[in-house]
Design an enzyme around this catalytic site. Structure first.
Site, PDB file in Angstrom:
ATOM      1  N   GLU A  16       0.703  -1.328  -0.051  1.00 44.16           N
ATOM      2  CA  GLU A  16       0.006  -0.020  -0.111  1.00 44.16           C
ATOM      3  C   GLU A  16       0.690   1.316   0.031  1.00 44.16           C
ATOM      4  OE1 GLU A  16      -2.734  -0.155   3.449  1.00 44.16           O
ATOM      5  OE2 GLU A  16      -4.194  -1.432   1.938  1.00 44.16           O
ATOM      6  N   GLU A  50      -5.787  -7.759  -0.723  1.00 41.72           N
ATOM      7  CA  GLU A  50      -6.518  -7.417   0.483  1.00 41.72           C
ATOM      8  C   GLU A  50      -8.094  -7.146   0.003  1.00 41.72           C
ATOM      9  OE1 GLU A  50      -5.336  -4.579   3.377  1.00 41.72           O
ATOM     10  OE2 GLU A  50      -3.012  -5.274   3.393  1.00 41.72           O
TER      11      GLU A  50
END
Length: 449
Positions: A189, A288
């Site tokens: 991320e 995710e």
């Protein structure tokens, strides 16, 4: 290419020349503590430091070593195998492998725990994806990104990036022949990346370093904006590379949306990634997905997760749910309510996790106060980045004024037992989510609408 390694071909993952869909879970908050998941405010560094200050360095090291060991054991793998999954994502904090005060030194502590879990992966035939979840300075401004100041400092300092390039070289050299590893998730991320050139320079160098040691494993690339925006890359589509995006459906937006409209909107968002696959020839992995649903919205949340998994399956997108185990936030399983850890978590939760005391609520109030004080308007774009600086301040304050006093009230002889709460035999789980996963892996029939 060795045939027993998972490979990429024409936008799909393949094994022995046949397509393979990766379906599984992440082992979040194992080697990268997230405060909302373990219910202790702070960051991995500050939480560990608090334990060391209160209980002494040796006791603190033993505590977290026990935590890492009890969090994921053979009993967990027996359960994970029963789900029918074929992959787990293993996030880790760089500090398990690199010493901040001696940046050129590689520590072996992290490899001890990683090797133990990889042995279990081999035993139970579940693939692993290694995920650098935090970096020095932070690849994003959140507390799980490795930074301490609420700024994405990783992109501002080339020496920090060189340290992670070296770490990946060491990891690649160590695991180059491990066929149970599906690949390397290079950096979790990235967000608020301040320098596009620095971003692409890092990826070019880290890919080169890994490939000098390891020609086999897939390299998973995550985009900017919390792994959602791949336009930051100057080029995509290299050898044995895949795109990893994160897809949380936004429960606050969609819970009350009419079903067909909701699914259409979700599919429109997925189209961005499937178009990228078409353009680049790179497979897709939703590294995710999932949600953080309060009990009163648990059923609606499960339906929302089902919508996402249906879309992934329809579009042949591999996926891993976030996350397998925690203290009652997003985990599939959690310690039972009467365990030491959950009692400890309740003590802290009442002081820092109430809605009126949430980080976002406090940040909003601070911005409003500043606007009144200085008679200017803080734009939404600035608020979004600045709020993490407030979060970092709150983490530091909570460590000193909530965590340390609470720890001091608990004798070491009692505290040292707390990691046992995460042993699988002391945990319970959400059967509905378990059954949902099994319906996609083929263990149970597909769930009805």
């Amino acid at each position: 290419m060795k045939s027993n390694f998972i490979q990429t071909e024409d936008g799909q993952f393949v094994l022995h020349n046949k397509e393979i869909m990766l379906r599984g879970v992440s082992i979040g908050s194992w080697m990268d503590l997230e405060n909302f998941m373990i219910k202790i405010p702070g960051t991995e560094r500050s939480i560990r430091h608090a334990y060391s200050e209160v209980y002494g360095k040796e006791n603190a090291e033993q505590f977290f070593d026990d935590f890492l060991h009890h969090f994921i054991t053979e009993d967990d793998f027996i359960f994970l195998k029963s789900l029918g999954i074929n992959v787990i994502r293993l996030p880790f904090d760089y500090r398990h492998f690199v010493e901040d005060q001696s940046p050129g030194l590689i520590k072996m502590d992290g490899f001890t725990h990683l090797d133990r879990v990889l042995e279990l992966c081999n035993k139970f035939e579940i693939y692993a994806i290694l995920d650098l979840h935090s970096s020095p300075g932070g690849q994003n401004p959140d507390s799980h990104g490795g930074g301490e100041t609420g700024v994405s400092g990783f992109w501002q300092d080339a020496s920090l990036r060189e340290r992670m390039i070296h770490l990946w070289r060491v990891i690649a050299r160590r695991y180059k022949d491990q066929e149970i590893i599906a690949g390397y998730d290079i950096l979790n991320e990235p967000s608020f990346v301040s320098d596009r050139d620095a971003f692409n320079d890092f990826y070019e160098k880290v890919i080169h370093a890994i490939r000098e040691e390891d020609p086999h494993h897939i390299l998973f690339l995550e985009g900017d904006d919390w792994a959602k925006d791949f336009s930051i890359f100057t080029s995509l589509g290299g050898y044995q590379q895949a795109l990893s995006f994160h897809f949380y459906p936004g429960q606050h937006v969609y819970l009350n949306t009419e079903v067909e409209k909701r699914r259409a909107e979700l599919e429109a968002k997925i189209a961005y990634f499937t178009e990228l696959r078409k353009q680049t020839g790179m497979p897709l992995w939703a590294g995710e997905t999932g949600g953080h649903f309060p009990n009163e919205h648990l059923w609606e949340g499960l339906l929302l997760i089902k919508d996402c998994l249906d879309l992934f399956e329809k579009n042949r997108i591999s996926w891993t749910l976030w996350s397998y185990k925690d203290a009652g936030a997003m985990g599939m399983v959690r310690p039972q309510e009467d365990t030491d850890w959950m009692s400890f978590a309740k003590t802290l939760r009442y002081q820092w996790e109430r809605k009126d005391r949430s980080y976002s609520t406090i940040a909003k109030e601070i911005f409003e106060m500043l606007e009144m004080k200085f008679s200017y308007i803080i734009e939404d774009s600035s608020r979004e980045s600045l709020k993490f600086r407030i979060f970092s301040l709150l983490n530091e304050l909570h460590i000193h004024h909530l965590v340390k006093p609470t720890l001091r009230s608990i004798p070491w002889e009692e505290m040292k037992r707390y990691p046992e709460s995460f042993l699988f035999m002391n945990c319970e789980g959400g059967e509905e989510l378990v059954e949902l996963v099994k319906s996609y892996t083929g263990v149970l029939p597909k769930r009805a609408e």
